[in-house]
Design a protein around this motif. Structure first.
Motif, mmCIF file in Angstrom:
data_model
loop_
_atom_site.group_PDB
_atom_site.id
_atom_site.type_symbol
_atom_site.label_atom_id
_atom_site.label_comp_id
_atom_site.label_asym_id
_atom_site.label_seq_id
_atom_site.Cartn_x
_atom_site.Cartn_y
_atom_site.Cartn_z
ATOM 1 N N SER A 60 0.834 -1.201 0.000
ATOM 2 C CA SER A 60 0.000 0.000 0.000
ATOM 3 C C SER A 60 0.873 1.256 0.000
ATOM 4 O O SER A 60 2.056 1.212 0.350
ATOM 5 N N SER A 61 0.270 2.377 -0.362
ATOM 6 C CA SER A 61 1.006 3.649 -0.393
ATOM 7 C C SER A 61 1.581 3.983 0.980
ATOM 8 O O SER A 61 2.688 4.512 1.093
ATOM 9 N N SER A 62 0.829 3.685 2.040
ATOM 10 C CA SER A 62 1.286 4.029 3.394
ATOM 11 C C SER A 62 2.516 3.217 3.796
ATOM 12 O O SER A 62 3.342 3.680 4.579
ATOM 13 N N ILE A 63 2.680 2.009 3.250
ATOM 14 C CA ILE A 63 3.900 1.232 3.495
ATOM 15 C C ILE A 63 5.009 1.713 2.570
ATOM 16 O O ILE A 63 6.166 1.841 2.967
ATOM 17 N N ALA A 64 4.654 2.028 1.323
ATOM 18 C CA ALA A 64 5.639 2.479 0.333
ATOM 19 C C ALA A 64 6.339 3.772 0.761
ATOM 20 O O ALA A 64 7.510 3.992 0.425
ATOM 21 N N VAL A 65 5.647 4.612 1.508
ATOM 22 C CA VAL A 65 6.246 5.855 2.021
ATOM 23 C C VAL A 65 7.532 5.540 2.789
ATOM 24 O O VAL A 65 8.527 6.261 2.705
ATOM 25 N N HIS A 66 7.530 4.455 3.556
ATOM 26 C CA HIS A 66 8.685 4.092 4.380
ATOM 27 C C HIS A 66 9.641 3.137 3.662
ATOM 28 O O HIS A 66 10.856 3.283 3.768
ATOM 29 N N ALA A 67 9.094 2.161 2.928
ATOM 30 C CA ALA A 67 9.938 1.120 2.338
ATOM 31 C C ALA A 67 10.551 1.541 1.010
ATOM 32 O O ALA A 67 11.660 1.138 0.675
ATOM 33 N N GLY A 68 9.816 2.349 0.231
ATOM 34 C CA GLY A 68 10.356 2.863 -1.026
ATOM 35 C C GLY A 68 10.024 2.026 -2.243
ATOM 36 O O GLY A 68 9.678 0.849 -2.161
ATOM 37 N N GLU A 69 10.145 2.693 -3.383
ATOM 38 C CA GLU A 69 9.935 2.024 -4.667
ATOM 39 C C GLU A 69 11.007 0.959 -4.860
ATOM 40 O O GLU A 69 12.175 1.167 -4.528
ATOM 41 N N GLY A 70 10.610 -0.195 -5.410
ATOM 42 C CA GLY A 70 11.565 -1.284 -5.623
ATOM 43 C C GLY A 70 11.590 -2.302 -4.500
ATOM 44 O O GLY A 70 12.314 -3.303 -4.572
ATOM 45 N N THR A 71 10.792 -2.078 -3.477
ATOM 46 C CA THR A 71 10.740 -3.018 -2.340
ATOM 47 C C THR A 71 10.132 -4.354 -2.756
ATOM 48 O O THR A 71 9.188 -4.411 -3.545
ATOM 49 N N LEU A 72 10.696 -5.423 -2.211
ATOM 50 C CA LEU A 72 10.137 -6.766 -2.383
ATOM 51 C C LEU A 72 9.931 -7.379 -1.000
ATOM 52 O O LEU A 72 10.834 -7.342 -0.159
ATOM 53 N N GLY A 73 8.750 -7.924 -0.766
ATOM 54 C CA GLY A 73 8.480 -8.600 0.488
ATOM 55 C C GLY A 73 7.950 -10.000 0.223
ATOM 56 O O GLY A 73 7.168 -10.208 -0.705
ATOM 57 N N LEU A 74 8.421 -10.964 1.003
ATOM 58 C CA LEU A 74 7.942 -12.340 0.892
ATOM 59 C C LEU A 74 7.246 -12.690 2.203
ATOM 60 O O LEU A 74 7.838 -12.540 3.279
ATOM 61 N N ILE A 75 5.991 -13.123 2.103
ATOM 62 C CA ILE A 75 5.189 -13.418 3.293
ATOM 63 C C ILE A 75 4.557 -14.798 3.138
ATOM 64 O O ILE A 75 4.093 -15.151 2.047
ATOM 65 N N TRP A 76 4.576 -15.573 4.205
ATOM 66 C CA TRP A 76 3.820 -16.841 4.188
ATOM 67 C C TRP A 76 3.323 -17.159 5.587
ATOM 68 O O TRP A 76 3.721 -16.540 6.564
ATOM 69 N N HIS A 77 2.422 -18.146 5.647
ATOM 70 C CA HIS A 77 1.792 -18.506 6.910
ATOM 71 C C HIS A 77 1.964 -20.007 7.133
ATOM 72 O O HIS A 77 1.659 -20.813 6.250
ATOM 73 N N LYS A 78 2.493 -20.359 8.297
ATOM 74 C CA LYS A 78 2.666 -21.771 8.636
ATOM 75 C C LYS A 78 1.327 -22.319 9.116
ATOM 76 O O LYS A 78 0.864 -21.979 10.205
ATOM 77 N N GLU A 79 0.700 -23.135 8.262
ATOM 78 C CA GLU A 79 -0.630 -23.656 8.572
ATOM 79 C C GLU A 79 -0.546 -24.840 9.535
ATOM 80 O O GLU A 79 0.424 -25.587 9.543
ATOM 81 N N LYS A 80 -1.617 -25.000 10.307
ATOM 82 C CA LYS A 80 -1.711 -26.193 11.148
ATOM 83 C C LYS A 80 -1.999 -27.381 10.255
ATOM 84 O O LYS A 80 -2.706 -27.268 9.260
ATOM 85 N N GLU A 81 -1.469 -28.516 10.631
ATOM 86 C CA GLU A 81 -1.649 -29.727 9.801
ATOM 87 C C GLU A 81 -3.120 -30.094 9.707
ATOM 88 O O GLU A 81 -3.859 -29.952 10.660
#
Length: 285
Positions: free
Chosen positions: A264-285
């Motif tokens: 989002s724009s509000s995150i981009a203000v701090h992280a900047g153009e060109g940012t890459l983020g990898l997110i995942w969630h460890k699911e319960k079996e």
């Protein structure tokens, strides 16, 4: 008219997928972005394209501010006419005052709201929203849903490659020594949001290529050890890089589902153009 049971509330740092945007019970309030001459609401009167254009053209970095207590009170006053209660899931309280505004707003509105600290940002909030809505469909009690979501925050994993160290530093998110190290030595820091919702330097890597290979290795290790169904690649106006990262992940983990989305724009203000983020969630079996 019989009231609906649960309204779902979040803020504009969350990545709202189309199904959430179309969901009649999901509401969100925009983070405020302040340039010297103008004030905008994230995603309402400032698109990410317009933000990046201004960031490139202007010397001063804008500031962000949480939605006001009054805005939250107004929203809760409105939805309490239709709903018995709400669950609000917000950006980490260590990164923004949004959660505090939400709590004060629900108290002003005298509305029953379970406020959940995501201890994260972006798609990590999305995952919690989707899990909560699924639990509601199963008939789980609202307090139990909120407690389960608070537990689920511990299963979220993220690694972030900043697009603009200078922006991150001037925004007060990095100390001078870290900034100097990154700038002078051309270090590419991998940062993460910890389980208690704080930003920390995870590792210093010599180049972006090595940093990308490193976060893929971290994903592969987590995939071997946990049940991971999906990984999200969030980017700051760098779709080509996000797609390259997606292709590299697919080479190693062909069965994993991959979602690509904008920060989002509000995150981009701090992280900047060109940012890459990898997110995942460890699911319960």
């Amino acid at each position: 008219m019989k009231k609906k049971k649960i309204a779902w509330v979040t803020d504009s740092t969350a990545y709202l997928t189309q199904d959430l945007l179309d969901h009649p019970d999901v509401y969100h309030l925009p983070i405020v972005i302040m340039f010297e001459d103008q004030v905008y609401e994230d995603g309402v009167d400032l698109t990410t394209e317009e933000l990046y254009k201004r960031l490139r053209e202007e010397k001063n970095i804008p500031k962000t501010s949480q939605p006001s207590v009054g805005k939250f009170a107004e929203l809760y006053d409105k939805i309490k006419e239709e709903y018995d209660c709400a669950i609000a899931i917000h950006i980490s309280s260590k990164l923004s005052g949004t959660l505090d505004s939400s709590v004060a707003g629900k108290d002003m509105a005298h509305f029953d709201v379970e406020v959940v600290d995501s201890h994260s940002i972006s798609y990590a909030i999305t995952t919690l929203l989707k899990k909560g809505i699924e639990l509601e469909k199963q008939g789980v009690d609202v307090k139990e849903i909120a407690n389960r979501l608070r537990e689920e925050t511990k299963n979220s994993v993220n690694y972030i490659l900043l697009g603009n160290l200078d922006q991150f530093y001037k925004g007060g998110r990095m100390n001078g020594a870290q900034f100097l190290l990154g700038s002078v030595l051309q270090i590419k820091p991998i940062i993460q949001i910890t389980k208690n919702g704080e930003i920390e330097l995870f590792e210093k890597v010599r180049s972006e290529k090595k940093a990308i290979n490193r976060i893929i290795e971290l994903l592969k290790q987590s995939y071997r050890e946990h049940n991971i169904k999906q990984v999200q690649i969030m980017h700051g106006n760098t779709l080509e890089k996000a797609e390259e990262l997606s292709n590299k992940i697919k080479e190693h983990l062909p069965n994993i589902d991959i979602v690509i989305g904008d920060i989002s724009s509000s995150i981009a203000v701090h992280a900047g153009e060109g940012t890459l983020g990898l997110i995942w969630h460890k699911e319960k079996e």
